[in-house]
Write an enzyme that holds these catalytic residues in place. Structure first.
Site, PDB file in Angstrom:
ATOM      1  N   GLY A  61       0.819  -1.215   0.000  1.00  0.00           N
ATOM      2  CA  GLY A  61       0.000   0.000   0.000  1.00  0.00           C
ATOM      3  C   GLY A  61       0.852   1.264   0.000  1.00  0.00           C
ATOM      4  CD  GLN A  62      -0.346   7.337   0.781  1.00  0.00           C
ATOM      5  OE1 GLN A  62      -0.639   8.163  -0.058  1.00  0.00           O
ATOM      6  NE2 GLN A  62      -0.814   7.407   2.023  1.00  0.00           N
ATOM      7  CG  ASP A  63       0.621   5.033   5.014  1.00  0.00           C
ATOM      8  OD1 ASP A  63       0.575   5.835   4.077  1.00  0.00           O
ATOM      9  OD2 ASP A  63      -0.018   5.186   6.077  1.00  0.00           O
ATOM     10  CB  SER A  85      -7.432   1.828   3.863  1.00  0.00           C
ATOM     11  OG  SER A  85      -7.207   2.099   2.498  1.00  0.00           O
ATOM     12  CB  THR A 135      -7.810   6.049  11.057  1.00  0.00           C
ATOM     13  OG1 THR A 135      -8.520   7.074  10.363  1.00  0.00           O
ATOM     14  CG2 THR A 135      -8.818   5.029  11.554  1.00  0.00           C
ATOM     15  CE  LYS A 161      -7.472   0.813   9.965  1.00  0.00           C
ATOM     16  NZ  LYS A 161      -6.064   0.398   9.993  1.00  0.00           N
ATOM     17  CG  HIS A 206      -0.874   9.748   5.971  1.00  0.00           C
ATOM     18  ND1 HIS A 206      -1.650   9.491   7.089  1.00  0.00           N
ATOM     19  CD2 HIS A 206      -0.404   8.555   5.552  1.00  0.00           C
ATOM     20  CE1 HIS A 206      -1.641   8.185   7.338  1.00  0.00           C
ATOM     21  NE2 HIS A 206      -0.897   7.598   6.412  1.00  0.00           N
TER      22      HIS A 206
HETATM   23  P1  NAP Z   1      -3.691   1.439   1.337  1.00  0.00           P
HETATM   24  O1  NAP Z   1      -2.862   2.158   0.324  1.00  0.00           O
HETATM   25  O2  NAP Z   1      -5.125   1.169   1.046  1.00  0.00           O
HETATM   26  O3  NAP Z   1      -2.949   0.036   1.638  1.00  0.00           O
HETATM   27  C1  NAP Z   1      -3.594  -0.977   2.336  1.00  0.00           C
HETATM   28  C2  NAP Z   1      -2.697  -2.207   2.324  1.00  0.00           C
HETATM   29  O4  NAP Z   1      -3.364  -3.251   3.030  1.00  0.00           O
HETATM   30  C3  NAP Z   1      -2.383  -2.766   0.930  1.00  0.00           C
HETATM   31  O5  NAP Z   1      -1.078  -3.273   0.939  1.00  0.00           O
HETATM   32  C4  NAP Z   1      -3.385  -3.891   0.803  1.00  0.00           C
HETATM   33  O6  NAP Z   1      -2.993  -4.896  -0.105  1.00  0.00           O
HETATM   34  C5  NAP Z   1      -3.359  -4.424   2.219  1.00  0.00           C
HETATM   35  N1  NAP Z   1      -4.522  -5.242   2.570  1.00  0.00           N
HETATM   36  C6  NAP Z   1      -5.832  -4.917   2.472  1.00  0.00           C
HETATM   37  N2  NAP Z   1      -6.597  -5.927   2.933  1.00  0.00           N
HETATM   38  C7  NAP Z   1      -5.750  -6.916   3.321  1.00  0.00           C
HETATM   39  C8  NAP Z   1      -5.924  -8.213   3.862  1.00  0.00           C
HETATM   40  N3  NAP Z   1      -7.135  -8.708   4.101  1.00  0.00           N
HETATM   41  N4  NAP Z   1      -4.830  -8.942   4.138  1.00  0.00           N
HETATM   42  C9  NAP Z   1      -3.585  -8.461   3.885  1.00  0.00           C
HETATM   43  N5  NAP Z   1      -3.359  -7.246   3.359  1.00  0.00           N
HETATM   44  C10 NAP Z   1      -4.424  -6.487   3.084  1.00  0.00           C
HETATM   45  O7  NAP Z   1      -3.654   2.193   2.739  1.00  0.00           O
HETATM   46  P2  NAP Z   1      -2.619   3.314   3.267  1.00  0.00           P
HETATM   47  O8  NAP Z   1      -3.139   4.645   2.879  1.00  0.00           O
HETATM   48  O9  NAP Z   1      -1.240   2.916   2.923  1.00  0.00           O
HETATM   49  O10 NAP Z   1      -2.850   3.196   4.839  1.00  0.00           O
HETATM   50  C11 NAP Z   1      -2.083   2.290   5.627  1.00  0.00           C
HETATM   51  C12 NAP Z   1      -2.826   1.991   6.918  1.00  0.00           C
HETATM   52  O11 NAP Z   1      -3.037   3.202   7.637  1.00  0.00           O
HETATM   53  C13 NAP Z   1      -4.222   1.399   6.731  1.00  0.00           C
HETATM   54  O12 NAP Z   1      -4.455   0.508   7.792  1.00  0.00           O
HETATM   55  C14 NAP Z   1      -5.156   2.591   6.834  1.00  0.00           C
HETATM   56  O13 NAP Z   1      -6.431   2.176   7.257  1.00  0.00           O
HETATM   57  C15 NAP Z   1      -4.425   3.405   7.878  1.00  0.00           C
HETATM   58  N6  NAP Z   1      -4.606   4.862   7.799  1.00  0.00           N
HETATM   59  C16 NAP Z   1      -4.419   5.515   6.619  1.00  0.00           C
HETATM   60  C17 NAP Z   1      -4.528   6.899   6.584  1.00  0.00           C
HETATM   61  C18 NAP Z   1      -4.289   7.675   5.314  1.00  0.00           C
HETATM   62  O14 NAP Z   1      -4.679   8.841   5.262  1.00  0.00           O
HETATM   63  N7  NAP Z   1      -3.604   7.116   4.313  1.00  0.00           N
HETATM   64  C19 NAP Z   1      -4.840   7.597   7.765  1.00  0.00           C
HETATM   65  C20 NAP Z   1      -4.993   6.892   8.954  1.00  0.00           C
HETATM   66  C21 NAP Z   1      -4.866   5.524   8.964  1.00  0.00           C
HETATM   67  P3  NAP Z   1      -3.242  -4.743  -1.709  1.00  0.00           P
HETATM   68  O15 NAP Z   1      -2.125  -3.856  -2.195  1.00  0.00           O
HETATM   69  O16 NAP Z   1      -3.147  -6.137  -2.186  1.00  0.00           O
HETATM   70  O17 NAP Z   1      -4.598  -4.111  -1.886  1.00  0.00           O
HETATM   71  O1  F7E Z   2     -12.453  11.294   1.460  1.00  0.00           O
HETATM   72  C1  F7E Z   2     -15.080  13.546   0.341  1.00  0.00           C
HETATM   73  C2  F7E Z   2     -15.452  12.430   1.276  1.00  0.00           C
HETATM   74  O2  F7E Z   2     -11.999   8.958   0.701  1.00  0.00           O
HETATM   75  C3  F7E Z   2     -12.138  12.566   1.971  1.00  0.00           C
HETATM   76  C4  F7E Z   2      -8.571   7.039   4.352  1.00  0.00           C
HETATM   77  O3  F7E Z   2      -7.186   7.010   4.129  1.00  0.00           O
HETATM   78  O4  F7E Z   2      -8.393   9.090   5.597  1.00  0.00           O
HETATM   79  C5  F7E Z   2      -9.019   8.487   4.473  1.00  0.00           C
HETATM   80  O5  F7E Z   2     -10.440   8.517   4.619  1.00  0.00           O
HETATM   81  C6  F7E Z   2     -13.384  13.456   1.916  1.00  0.00           C
HETATM   82  C7  F7E Z   2     -14.641  12.811   2.506  1.00  0.00           C
HETATM   83  O6  F7E Z   2     -10.674   9.972   2.635  1.00  0.00           O
HETATM   84  C8  F7E Z   2     -15.370  12.341  -3.064  1.00  0.00           C
HETATM   85  O7  F7E Z   2     -16.864  12.391   1.502  1.00  0.00           O
HETATM   86  C9  F7E Z   2     -16.014  14.063  -1.938  1.00  0.00           C
HETATM   87  O8  F7E Z   2     -15.332  13.771   3.250  1.00  0.00           O
HETATM   88  O9  F7E Z   2     -10.222  10.741   0.366  1.00  0.00           O
HETATM   89  P1  F7E Z   2     -11.303  10.179   1.204  1.00  0.00           P
HETATM   90  P2  F7E Z   2     -11.320   9.718   4.079  1.00  0.00           P
HETATM   91  O10 F7E Z   2     -12.712   9.254   4.000  1.00  0.00           O
HETATM   92  O11 F7E Z   2     -11.062  10.953   4.877  1.00  0.00           O
HETATM   93  C10 F7E Z   2      -8.671   8.468   6.857  1.00  0.00           C
HETATM   94  C11 F7E Z   2      -7.900   9.212   7.915  1.00  0.00           C
HETATM   95  C12 F7E Z   2      -8.433   7.014   6.832  1.00  0.00           C
HETATM   96  O12 F7E Z   2      -8.051   6.410   7.827  1.00  0.00           O
HETATM   97  C13 F7E Z   2      -8.888   6.259   5.630  1.00  0.00           C
HETATM   98  O13 F7E Z   2      -8.230   5.003   5.538  1.00  0.00           O
HETATM   99  O14 F7E Z   2     -13.679  13.708   0.547  1.00  0.00           O
HETATM  100  N1  F7E Z   2     -15.324  13.278  -1.085  1.00  0.00           N
HETATM  101  N2  F7E Z   2     -16.050  13.510  -3.146  1.00  0.00           N
HETATM  102  C14 F7E Z   2     -14.899  12.202  -1.757  1.00  0.00           C
HETATM  103  N3  F7E Z   2     -14.156  11.135  -1.366  1.00  0.00           N
HETATM  104  C15 F7E Z   2     -13.873  10.193  -2.298  1.00  0.00           C
HETATM  105  N4  F7E Z   2     -13.114   9.133  -1.944  1.00  0.00           N
HETATM  106  N5  F7E Z   2     -14.322  10.285  -3.577  1.00  0.00           N
HETATM  107  C16 F7E Z   2     -15.071  11.347  -4.026  1.00  0.00           C
HETATM  108  O15 F7E Z   2     -15.463  11.405  -5.175  1.00  0.00           O
END
Ligand code: NAP
Ligand code: F7E
Length: 328
Positions: free
Chosen positions: A11-13, A89, A130, A157, A183
């Site tokens: 994934g991204q992180d 996620s 999160t 979560k 992020h």
């Molecule tokens: P991401 O890009 O969606 O990556 C998720 C990763 O989890 C991918 O490697 C995915 O594999 C793997 N995965 C999903 N389901 C799985 C399963 N059942 N078994 C094993 N692997 C699985 O998420 P991210 O943005 O890097 O975020 C990393 C973590 O931080 C997540 O737990 C997310 O919920 C949490 N988080 C993210 C944010 C944010 O803003 N990015 C903020 C707060 C918390 P595939 O590549 O095969 O799909």
């Molecule tokens: O939405 C609005 C939507 O899907 C942000 C994940 O990484 O951060 C992420 O969750 C905002 C929301 O992120 C569209 O309704 C409008 O208000 O990019 P998002 P998220 O829901 O904040 C948290 C911290 C995590 O932990 C999660 O894993 O944008 N929005 N129009 C839209 N969102 C999406 N996806 N698509 C649209 O077309």
């Protein structure tokens, strides 16, 4: 040499964290899901860019919904540090797949904690928590803010957060919950709103896309740069005491403002291109997330360096470059 195990390494992180830990000399093990199509695009460059470091990178098949795979891998790898980043996620998708999200994100965490406990290891454990756990509680949000999740994802979560805290208290394990606000990066999944916007800007500018359809553009998010946040994860596990931390920039931006930032970077007016469709809205929205990262600033010396405006620009530039390279 320290050994780390990263779930969600594709994934991204996970990809940024793998690069960081390899650069610090770690032996890095990653959990990958079997897929019928290629799912290693984010980590593949490691083998091309740094083949020597890549010798310390090892991938293993497994799944957060398959406890046996986790027990076997933990027993075999015996990691010093585990980073649990794997999750379904996407908040909107969690309304469509609530049970799977609960299993992968919630129960998956306890499966992994139990695997570590059963192996009787002194492993340090990082849980990817999160800001979605705060949900309806108004900002600013910090480690003491009341939780009020607004989606199956946020609720799953929150379960994972509390078992992380509980295993620290019950079994004296070094477990840390990192409560990270949004992020993003050029590696962000294409269906998250920032990347959806920056990809659209690149395509609209190139003439291959006409408009951009979004849902609720009034919500506020605290968007930082993912590459900096993985450094914060690592610092949490190097801290003397296991305790929970918020990572955030401390600045809130609406989706509307992010559109303005991204489109104006290439001289376009977002109002000429963005339309609305309620199919992108959620049954319950999280209106405002804005973090207070003071504890991480003070105890870890961690501070977000890239603000949302700069982030929007770097993501647009990366999407323009990507479009150029795929055209050629
Ligand atoms: P991401 O890009 O969606 O990556 C998720 C990763 O989890 C991918 O490697 C995915 O594999 C793997 N995965 C999903 N389901 C799985 C399963 N059942 N078994 C094993 N692997 C699985 O998420 P991210 O943005 O890097 O975020 C990393 C973590 O931080 C997540 O737990 C997310 O919920 C949490 N988080 C993210 C944010 C944010 O803003 N990015 C903020 C707060 C918390 P595939 O590549 O095969 O799909
Ligand atoms: O939405 C609005 C939507 O899907 C942000 C994940 O990484 O951060 C992420 O969750 C905002 C929301 O992120 C569209 O309704 C409008 O208000 O990019 P998002 P998220 O829901 O904040 C948290 C911290 C995590 O932990 C999660 O894993 O944008 N929005 N129009 C839209 N969102 C999406 N996806 N698509 C649209 O077309």
């Amino acid at each position: 040499m320290k050994r780390a195990f990263i779930t969600g390494i594709t994934g991204q992180d996970g990809s940024y964290l793998a690069e960081l830990l390899l650069s610090k000399g770690y032996d890095v093990h990653g959990l990958v899901r079997r897929s019928s199509s290629f799912n290693r695009g984010r980590i593949d460059p490691i083998w091309q860019n740094d083949p020597v470091a890549a010798e310390r990178l090892h991938l293993h098949y497994g799944d957060m919904t398959d406890g046996v795979s986790l027990v076997n891998l933990i027993r075999e790898i015996r990691p010093d540090e585990v980073y649990n980043l794997a999750a379904q996620s996407h908040v909107k998708v969690s309304f469509e797949m609530p049970e799977y999200t609960a299993s992968a994100d919630g129960i998956g965490t306890i499966r992994l904690l139990e695997a570590i406990r059963a192996a009787k290891l002194e492993t340090k454990f990082y849980q990817a928590s999160t800001s979605e756990m705060f949900g309806a509680t108004p900002p600013p949000q910090n480690e003491d803010t009341k939780f009020y999740p607004r989606s199956p994802y946020g609720a799953a979560k929150l379960y994972a957060h509390w078992v992380t805290v509980n295993y620290r208290e019950a079994y004296d394990m070094f477990t840390v919950s990192g409560i990270l606000f949004n992020h993003e990066s050029p590696r962000r999944g294409e269906t998250f709103v920032t990347r959806k916007i920056t990809r659209a800007v690149a395509r609209i500018q190139a003439g291959t896309q006409k408009d951009l359809v979004l849902g609720n553009i009034d919500s506020i998010r605290d968007w930082g740069y993912a590459k900096e946040y993985v450094e914060g994860m690592w610092r949490m596990l190097q801290h003397d005491e296991p305790t929970d931390f918020v990572l955030a920039t401390g600045t809130g931006t609406t989706v509307r403002e992010f559109c303005e930032l991204a489109f104006s970077h290439v001289g376009l007016d977002w109002r000429d291109y963005v339309t609305h469709d309620e199919r992108y809205e959620r049954p319950t929205e999280v209106d405002a997330l804005l973090g207070d990262p003071s504890k991480a600033n003070d105890l870890l010396g961690w501070k977000a360096a890239t603000g949302t405006a700069e982030l929007a620009r770097l993501m647009v530039d990366a999407d323009i470059a990507l479009l150029g390279s795929s055209d050629s």
